[in-house]
Scaffold this motif. Sequence first.
Motif, mmCIF file in Angstrom:
data_model
loop_
_atom_site.group_PDB
_atom_site.id
_atom_site.type_symbol
_atom_site.label_atom_id
_atom_site.label_comp_id
_atom_site.label_asym_id
_atom_site.label_seq_id
_atom_site.Cartn_x
_atom_site.Cartn_y
_atom_site.Cartn_z
ATOM 1 N N LEU A 137 -7.034 -7.206 -3.818
ATOM 2 C CA LEU A 137 -8.043 -8.106 -2.179
ATOM 3 C C LEU A 137 -6.792 -8.326 -1.924
ATOM 4 C CD1 LEU A 137 -10.917 -8.722 -4.744
ATOM 5 C CD2 LEU A 137 -10.962 -7.287 -3.370
ATOM 6 N N MET A 138 -5.535 -7.687 -2.125
ATOM 7 C CA MET A 138 -4.912 -8.828 -1.122
ATOM 8 C C MET A 138 -4.062 -7.921 0.412
ATOM 9 S SD MET A 138 -3.655 -11.717 -1.775
ATOM 10 C CE MET A 138 -2.238 -12.523 -1.012
ATOM 11 N N HIS A 139 -4.920 -6.512 0.207
ATOM 12 C CA HIS A 139 -4.443 -5.836 1.929
ATOM 13 C C HIS A 139 -5.786 -5.956 2.188
ATOM 14 C CE1 HIS A 139 -2.738 -3.056 -1.465
ATOM 15 N NE2 HIS A 139 -3.504 -2.254 -1.953
ATOM 16 N N ASN A 140 -6.250 -6.982 2.566
ATOM 17 C CA ASN A 140 -7.565 -7.511 3.977
ATOM 18 C C ASN A 140 -7.552 -8.571 3.641
ATOM 19 O OD1 ASN A 140 -7.957 -4.240 4.549
ATOM 20 N ND2 ASN A 140 -9.091 -3.900 3.102
ATOM 21 N N GLU B 46 0.492 -1.144 0.072
ATOM 22 C CA GLU B 46 -0.298 0.301 0.032
ATOM 23 C C GLU B 46 0.858 1.320 0.179
ATOM 24 O OE1 GLU B 46 -4.420 -0.343 2.450
ATOM 25 O OE2 GLU B 46 -3.167 -1.853 3.323
ATOM 26 N N ASN B 47 0.323 2.377 -0.674
ATOM 27 C CA ASN B 47 1.118 3.502 -0.951
ATOM 28 C C ASN B 47 2.528 3.316 -1.751
ATOM 29 O OD1 ASN B 47 -0.584 4.478 0.697
ATOM 30 N ND2 ASN B 47 0.038 3.951 3.249
ATOM 31 N N GLY B 48 2.781 2.376 -1.843
ATOM 32 C CA GLY B 48 4.150 2.284 -2.942
ATOM 33 C C GLY B 48 3.727 2.266 -4.276
ATOM 34 N N ASP B 49 4.673 2.641 -5.428
ATOM 35 C CA ASP B 49 4.764 2.566 -7.241
ATOM 36 C C ASP B 49 4.761 1.176 -7.421
ATOM 37 O OD1 ASP B 49 3.502 4.161 -8.822
ATOM 38 O OD2 ASP B 49 4.671 5.793 -8.700
ATOM 39 N N GLN B 50 4.033 0.607 -7.516
ATOM 40 C CA GLN B 50 4.255 -1.276 -8.094
ATOM 41 C C GLN B 50 5.160 -1.598 -7.528
ATOM 42 O OE1 GLN B 50 1.278 -1.480 -10.290
ATOM 43 N NE2 GLN B 50 1.988 -1.627 -11.917
ATOM 44 N N ILE B 51 5.209 -1.992 -6.098
ATOM 45 C CA ILE B 51 5.895 -2.557 -4.903
ATOM 46 C C ILE B 51 5.456 -3.618 -4.978
ATOM 47 C CG2 ILE B 51 7.360 -2.790 -2.710
ATOM 48 C CD1 ILE B 51 8.254 -0.339 -5.443
#
Length: 361
Positions: A229-232, A38-43
Motif C-alpha cells: 500500500l506504500m506504492h501509491n 516495485e519490481n524488486g525482490d524484497q528490496i
Amino acid sequence: MYSDSDFILSNYNSIETASFSWSAPSNIALVKYWGKKENGDQIPANPSISFTLKNCKTITTVVVSSKVEKDTFSFDLLFEGQPKEDFKPKIQKFFERIETYCPYLKDYHFTIDTQNTFPHSSGIASSASGMAALAMNIMSLEKAIQPEISSDYFYAKASFLARLGSGSACRSIIGNVVAWGKNETIKNSSDLFGVEFVNIHSNFQNFQDTILLVDKGEKQVSSTVGHNLMHNHPFASQRFDQAHDNIAKIVSLLETGNVTEFMSLVESEALTLHAMMMTSMPYFILMKPNTLEIINRIWKFRNETQTPICFTLDAGANVHVLYPENVKEKVLQFIQDELVGYCQNGQYICDEIGNGAQNLK
C-alpha cells in the motif's frame, strides 16, 4: 561489498547426509522499514535499523540426505515436532526464490524441524526469526559442500537469503544493532543484506525490551499488504526521506549515548509507521485501545519519575517497552502495577539486546 551475483554458487562438492541446528532471534526496528521497491525482490524502499533480541527466537534443525531424483524440491516440515502442512507453501516459495543462489537445493531431501521460544500465536512475528534460522542452516549446508567460503561471506549470504524469505529477517543474523538498506550514513550498507552497526555507546549495552502482548489474534491486514500500500501512498516519498534522515540521527545518538533523544526518535518512528497505515488507501488501524492506554501511561510515568523508558511498535498492537538495564527493577514494577492489566491474559515477555543467530551443533 557483495553484489547479488557474488552469492551465486557455481562449484561445490556433494555429501550424503548431514545435520545442522541454529537459533535465530526476532528483532525490533528502531527506524522502521515500511514499503518495498516495485519490481524488486524484497528490496526496501527505505533503510531501517533494529535491535536484535535475545530470548524471542526460533530454533531450527535441518537434516539433509542426498537423493537420486534432482528435478524438484523435497522437504518435510515439522513445527514443535508435528507436521505443519500450512507452513509448506512458504518454504516452497522460499526455495524457489533462492535456487539461483543455492543450486544444490534439489540435490537433497530436507527434514526441517522448527520451534519458537515464545508462545505460538502470541502476536510476535516469527517470520524474521524463522527465516533467519532456516537461512543459517542452508548456509551450513553450503559450507559443508564448499568449505572455502569465508566467515564474512557466510553471514552476508545468510542475511541475503533470509531477506528473500522475509525482509526483516536479514536483520536477525549477526550483531546487536543491524542496519538494512543503502544509506549514506552507515558504511557498506546494502539493500541486499543487513550489516552490523558496531559503534554503540555503553548506555545502550544490555538495553531491555519487555514486550506487552496486547492482542494475540491474527492481524486484519498483513504486513505484505501493508508494504504494497506504500506504492501509491500520498506521503510515501516524504516518509522515505524521513527514514534516511532518522538513520543519520539515530546513528549519532547510538554513538554518543544520548538516551533522551533516542527515546523521542524511536517513539516518533513507531507512531509514523502507524500513521502510514492510517493514511493509506485503503486505510487501516492495527493499534488497539489498550495500545493507546499503555502509551499514555508510559508517558505519564516517564514525566513523573524521569525514568528513561520509551515504547516502540511493530506492525501490530503489541508494545515493546525499551529501557536501560540499570532501571530494570523499577520499570518491571511499573509494568506489574500499571500495564499488565492492558495485556491479553496479563501476558508479557522480558527480552533484551542479543547477538544474532547461534550455532547449536
